[in-house]
Design a protein around this motif. Structure first.
Motif, PDB file in Angstrom:
ATOM      1  N   LYS A  44       1.013  -1.280  -0.109  1.00 22.01           N
ATOM      2  CA  LYS A  44      -0.055  -0.221   0.015  1.00 22.01           C
ATOM      3  C   LYS A  44       0.879   1.252  -0.062  1.00 22.01           C
ATOM      4  CE  LYS A  44      -4.316  -1.000   0.193  1.00 22.01           C
ATOM      5  NZ  LYS A  44      -4.263  -2.584  -0.375  1.00 22.01           N
ATOM      6  N   SER A  45       1.984   1.278   0.631  1.00 22.06           N
ATOM      7  CA  SER A  45       2.802   2.234   0.808  1.00 22.06           C
ATOM      8  C   SER A  45       3.521   2.576  -0.643  1.00 22.06           C
ATOM      9  CB  SER A  45       4.004   2.054   1.784  1.00 22.06           C
ATOM     10  OG  SER A  45       4.880   3.084   1.804  1.00 22.06           O
ATOM     11  N   LYS A  46       3.737   1.703  -1.261  1.00 19.39           N
ATOM     12  CA  LYS A  46       4.261   1.641  -2.603  1.00 19.39           C
ATOM     13  C   LYS A  46       3.235   2.460  -3.589  1.00 19.39           C
ATOM     14  CE  LYS A  46       5.602  -1.294  -6.716  1.00 19.39           C
ATOM     15  NZ  LYS A  46       5.995  -2.742  -7.017  1.00 19.39           N
ATOM     16  N   GLU A  47       2.027   1.733  -3.409  1.00 24.64           N
ATOM     17  CA  GLU A  47       1.017   2.651  -4.322  1.00 24.64           C
ATOM     18  C   GLU A  47       0.780   3.807  -4.059  1.00 24.64           C
ATOM     19  OE1 GLU A  47      -2.731   0.537  -4.527  1.00 24.64           O
ATOM     20  OE2 GLU A  47      -1.976  -1.391  -4.597  1.00 24.64           O
ATOM     21  N   LEU A  48       0.821   4.223  -2.872  1.00 22.45           N
ATOM     22  CA  LEU A  48       0.326   5.552  -2.303  1.00 22.45           C
ATOM     23  C   LEU A  48       1.412   6.564  -2.741  1.00 22.45           C
ATOM     24  CD1 LEU A  48      -1.448   7.316  -0.240  1.00 22.45           C
ATOM     25  CD2 LEU A  48       0.393   7.029   1.547  1.00 22.45           C
ATOM     26  N   VAL A  49       2.791   6.213  -2.775  1.00 18.99           N
ATOM     27  CA  VAL A  49       3.891   7.296  -2.950  1.00 18.99           C
ATOM     28  C   VAL A  49       4.044   7.136  -4.676  1.00 18.99           C
ATOM     29  CG1 VAL A  49       6.615   7.289  -3.225  1.00 18.99           C
ATOM     30  CG2 VAL A  49       5.467   6.539  -0.933  1.00 18.99           C
ATOM     31  N   ILE A  50       3.854   6.211  -5.210  1.00 22.29           N
ATOM     32  CA  ILE A  50       3.847   6.239  -6.863  1.00 22.29           C
ATOM     33  C   ILE A  50       2.602   7.208  -7.310  1.00 22.29           C
ATOM     34  CG2 ILE A  50       3.748   4.879  -8.979  1.00 22.29           C
ATOM     35  CD1 ILE A  50       4.845   2.772  -7.645  1.00 22.29           C
ATOM     36  N   TYR A  51       1.450   7.027  -6.858  1.00 24.60           N
ATOM     37  CA  TYR A  51       0.049   7.727  -7.233  1.00 24.60           C
ATOM     38  C   TYR A  51       0.388   9.171  -6.898  1.00 24.60           C
ATOM     39  CZ  TYR A  51      -1.884   2.985  -7.886  1.00 24.60           C
ATOM     40  OH  TYR A  51      -1.860   1.638  -8.152  1.00 24.60           O
ATOM     41  N   ILE A  52       0.694   9.415  -5.577  1.00 28.85           N
ATOM     42  CA  ILE A  52       0.722  10.807  -5.189  1.00 28.85           C
ATOM     43  C   ILE A  52       1.829  11.604  -5.863  1.00 28.85           C
ATOM     44  CG2 ILE A  52       0.810  12.442  -3.295  1.00 28.85           C
ATOM     45  CD1 ILE A  52      -1.746  11.126  -3.412  1.00 28.85           C
ATOM     46  N   LEU A  53       2.950  11.018  -6.068  1.00 27.94           N
ATOM     47  CA  LEU A  53       4.052  11.651  -6.584  1.00 27.94           C
ATOM     48  C   LEU A  53       3.825  12.053  -8.144  1.00 27.94           C
ATOM     49  CD1 LEU A  53       7.164  10.315  -4.747  1.00 27.94           C
ATOM     50  CD2 LEU A  53       6.288  12.645  -4.884  1.00 27.94           C
ATOM     51  N   LEU A  54       3.195  11.046  -8.678  1.00 26.29           N
ATOM     52  CA  LEU A  54       2.869  11.154 -10.121  1.00 26.29           C
ATOM     53  C   LEU A  54       1.905  12.128 -10.282  1.00 26.29           C
ATOM     54  CD1 LEU A  54       2.755   7.556 -11.510  1.00 26.29           C
ATOM     55  CD2 LEU A  54       4.160   9.344 -12.317  1.00 26.29           C
ATOM     56  N   SER A  55       0.884  12.401  -9.186  1.00 25.90           N
ATOM     57  CA  SER A  55      -0.073  13.410  -9.380  1.00 25.90           C
ATOM     58  C   SER A  55       0.503  14.665  -9.297  1.00 25.90           C
ATOM     59  CB  SER A  55      -1.342  13.205  -8.492  1.00 25.90           C
ATOM     60  OG  SER A  55      -1.676  11.790  -8.504  1.00 25.90           O
ATOM     61  N   LEU A  56       1.383  14.922  -8.330  1.00 27.92           N
ATOM     62  CA  LEU A  56       2.146  16.123  -8.177  1.00 27.92           C
ATOM     63  C   LEU A  56       3.226  16.674  -9.110  1.00 27.92           C
ATOM     64  CD1 LEU A  56       2.703  15.673  -4.236  1.00 27.92           C
ATOM     65  CD2 LEU A  56       1.007  17.116  -5.474  1.00 27.92           C
ATOM     66  N   LEU A  57       3.651  15.721 -10.115  1.00 26.18           N
ATOM     67  CA  LEU A  57       4.597  15.977 -11.087  1.00 26.18           C
ATOM     68  C   LEU A  57       4.188  17.252 -11.654  1.00 26.18           C
ATOM     69  CD1 LEU A  57       7.243  15.010 -12.643  1.00 26.18           C
ATOM     70  CD2 LEU A  57       5.848  13.701 -14.012  1.00 26.18           C
ATOM     71  N   PRO A  58       3.010  17.604 -12.354  1.00 26.15           N
ATOM     72  CA  PRO A  58       2.798  18.864 -13.135  1.00 26.15           C
ATOM     73  C   PRO A  58       3.161  19.947 -12.153  1.00 26.15           C
ATOM     74  CG  PRO A  58       0.955  17.325 -13.232  1.00 26.15           C
ATOM     75  CD  PRO A  58       1.900  16.592 -12.168  1.00 26.15           C
ATOM     76  N   ILE A  59       2.929  20.122 -10.968  1.00 32.28           N
ATOM     77  CA  ILE A  59       3.335  21.345 -10.097  1.00 32.28           C
ATOM     78  C   ILE A  59       4.659  21.402  -9.987  1.00 32.28           C
ATOM     79  CG2 ILE A  59       3.096  22.114  -7.889  1.00 32.28           C
ATOM     80  CD1 ILE A  59       0.265  20.939  -7.467  1.00 32.28           C
ATOM     81  N   THR A  60       5.466  20.137  -9.842  1.00 31.37           N
ATOM     82  CA  THR A  60       6.735  20.098  -9.637  1.00 31.37           C
ATOM     83  C   THR A  60       7.735  20.693 -11.053  1.00 31.37           C
ATOM     84  OG1 THR A  60       6.472  18.279  -8.396  1.00 31.37           O
ATOM     85  CG2 THR A  60       8.820  18.816  -8.664  1.00 31.37           C
ATOM     86  N   CYS A  61       7.182  20.111 -11.941  1.00 28.08           N
ATOM     87  CA  CYS A  61       8.044  20.285 -13.209  1.00 28.08           C
ATOM     88  C   CYS A  61       8.037  21.542 -14.173  1.00 28.08           C
ATOM     89  CB  CYS A  61       7.740  19.178 -14.127  1.00 28.08           C
ATOM     90  SG  CYS A  61       6.296  19.076 -14.976  1.00 28.08           S
ATOM     91  N   VAL A  62       6.863  22.386 -13.569  1.00 23.45           N
ATOM     92  CA  VAL A  62       6.495  23.472 -14.523  1.00 23.45           C
ATOM     93  C   VAL A  62       7.700  24.650 -14.591  1.00 23.45           C
ATOM     94  CG1 VAL A  62       5.214  25.745 -14.500  1.00 23.45           C
ATOM     95  CG2 VAL A  62       4.017  23.480 -14.130  1.00 23.45           C
ATOM     96  N   LYS A  63       8.310  24.749 -13.541  1.00 22.07           N
ATOM     97  CA  LYS A  63       9.431  25.865 -13.482  1.00 22.07           C
ATOM     98  C   LYS A  63      10.653  25.170 -14.302  1.00 22.07           C
ATOM     99  CE  LYS A  63       8.212  28.585  -9.376  1.00 22.07           C
ATOM    100  NZ  LYS A  63       8.408  29.046  -8.130  1.00 22.07           N
ATOM    101  N   PHE A  64      10.903  24.007 -14.062  1.00 20.71           N
ATOM    102  CA  PHE A  64      11.907  23.328 -14.834  1.00 20.71           C
ATOM    103  C   PHE A  64      11.793  23.350 -16.212  1.00 20.71           C
ATOM    104  CE2 PHE A  64      14.596  19.810 -16.314  1.00 20.71           C
ATOM    105  CZ  PHE A  64      15.765  19.983 -15.543  1.00 20.71           C
ATOM    106  N   ALA A  65      10.489  23.113 -16.569  1.00 15.32           N
ATOM    107  CA  ALA A  65      10.302  23.048 -18.095  1.00 15.32           C
ATOM    108  C   ALA A  65      10.604  24.365 -18.892  1.00 15.32           C
ATOM    109  CB  ALA A  65       9.025  22.383 -18.317  1.00 15.32           C
ATOM    110  N   LEU A  66      10.003  25.345 -17.908  1.00 15.22           N
ATOM    111  CA  LEU A  66      10.224  26.692 -18.650  1.00 15.22           C
ATOM    112  C   LEU A  66      11.746  27.193 -18.901  1.00 15.22           C
ATOM    113  CD1 LEU A  66       7.056  28.387 -17.043  1.00 15.22           C
ATOM    114  CD2 LEU A  66       7.224  27.610 -19.486  1.00 15.22           C
ATOM    115  N   ALA A  67      12.259  26.966 -17.735  1.00 11.73           N
ATOM    116  CA  ALA A  67      13.711  27.275 -17.518  1.00 11.73           C
ATOM    117  C   ALA A  67      14.667  26.680 -18.699  1.00 11.73           C
ATOM    118  CB  ALA A  67      14.323  26.703 -16.227  1.00 11.73           C
TER     119      ALA A  67
END
Length: 335
Positions: free
Chosen positions: A250-273
């Motif tokens: 369950k911890s594996k599922e939780l970590v993968i699903y939540i971090l994939l969900s948060l990827l758009p917020i995390t990557c925006v500045k890097f992509a623009l940079a």
């Protein structure tokens, strides 16, 4: 005005990437469905139903990656066409572009978190129920022929099947430690799915019970559910599904699903940079930049799956900080 322009540019890039990734990923699902059809039969409707249940997880994997790549492609194309430089010369700050993509990223991440925590557990439960039901149904798979059919310890015979109704049914029940040898003769019978419990309902039944003396019993209706054993896991509640989130699976599922969900917020500045460039003097190295960021994001995620919320907080914070520093150094201090 500027937001409409950026949205038109972004959505065309996003749809082309998302549709391509989704089609490629769907091929894997179709192979899995083909494997399932080796032991259960599926109608066309059931095939689409199974595909829909399995594709919920697919959305969670394809949308964040599509957003990241399409951000890069969209802004890089505008940079090479000098559209971004023209916007800056008209007085627009890089923060205007950042705010636009940040808004989209927050909306997408919110939707993906809802899918991760609510719809994926529901789809898993529905998938398990569907497979259990089809397995139970395939175990009986009653046929009408002249030779009879052995189902478990019983021998079944019916000479006609029309519009879900079996006619002229004979069932032979062998002698066991608990029951005598019996023969059941019924005019009609029908398989019924009652609240996910499969039963075989017989009408106008004659029962011949072979004790020391032959006994005869005639009843109007008999529900024959001992013939079929259906296991149904039921739809678990969302709270029930996630209550053991500290367990490794369950911890594996939780970590993968939540971090994939948060990827758009995390990557925006890097992509623009790395996509806002002056095309005459700079190169973006977009493929290398995408690869490096995904390695920074996914490697610690895969190594620290057992630490659930701590892993989510650590990976998100470090990745967001790297994106912020890159955007500040490469874009804000320059433009």
């Amino acid at each position: 005005m500027i937001k409409k322009y950026l949205f038109r540019q972004f959505i065309s890039s996003f749809l082309s990437v998302f549709v391509t990734l989704f089609i490629i990923s769907s091929i894997i699902i179709l192979f899995q469905i083909a494997k399932i059809t080796s032991y259960i039969e599926l109608s066309l409707y059931e095939l689409f139903k199974l595909y829909a249940l399995m594709s919920v997880k697919l959305i969670l994997f394809t949308i964040p990656i599509s957003f990241f790549i399409s951000c890069f492609m969209c802004i890089l194309r505008l940079s090479k066409e000098n559209e971004i430089i023209m916007l800056f010369s008209l007085g627009y700050s890089p923060k205007v572009i950042l705010n636009f993509f940040n808004t989209i990223a927050i909306v997408i991440s919110t939707i993906l978190i809802i899918i991760s925590l609510i719809f994926i557990p529901i789809s898993f439960s529905l998938y398990d129920n569907f497979i259990d039901y089809k397995k139970a149904f395939s175990q009986i798979n009653l046929k009408s022929n002249n030779f009879g059919q052995k189902i478990g310890n019983y021998i079944y015979f019916s000479d006609e099947f029309n519009e879900d109704i079996y006619k002229n049914i004979i069932i032979y029940v062998p002698k066991t430690d608990e029951t005598n040898k019996q023969i059941l003769i019924a005019k009609t019978g029908k398989i019924i799915n009652d609240n996910s419990k499969i039963t075989f309902k017989l009408d106008d039944v004659k029962i011949y019970n072979f004790k020391q003396n032959l006994e005869f019993l005639q009843i109007k209706e008999l529900t024959f559910n001992s013939l079929i054993k259906s296991q149904n896991s039921g739809i678990n509640s969302i709270k029930e599904y996630w209550k053991n989130y500290k367990e490794p699976s369950k911890s594996k599922e939780l970590v993968i699903y939540i971090l994939l969900s948060l990827l758009p917020i995390t990557c925006v500045k890097f992509a623009l940079a790395f996509s806002i460039i002056s095309s005459r003097y700079e190169k973006s190295h977009e493929y290398l930049a995408i690869l490096i960021f995904l390695l920074i994001y996914l490697t610690p995620m895969s190594l620290l799956l057992q630490y659930h919320f701590y892993t989510i907080l650590l990976v998100f914070s470090i990745s967001y900080l790297i994106s912020h520093v890159c955007f500040k150094k490469k874009i804000l201090e320059k433009y």
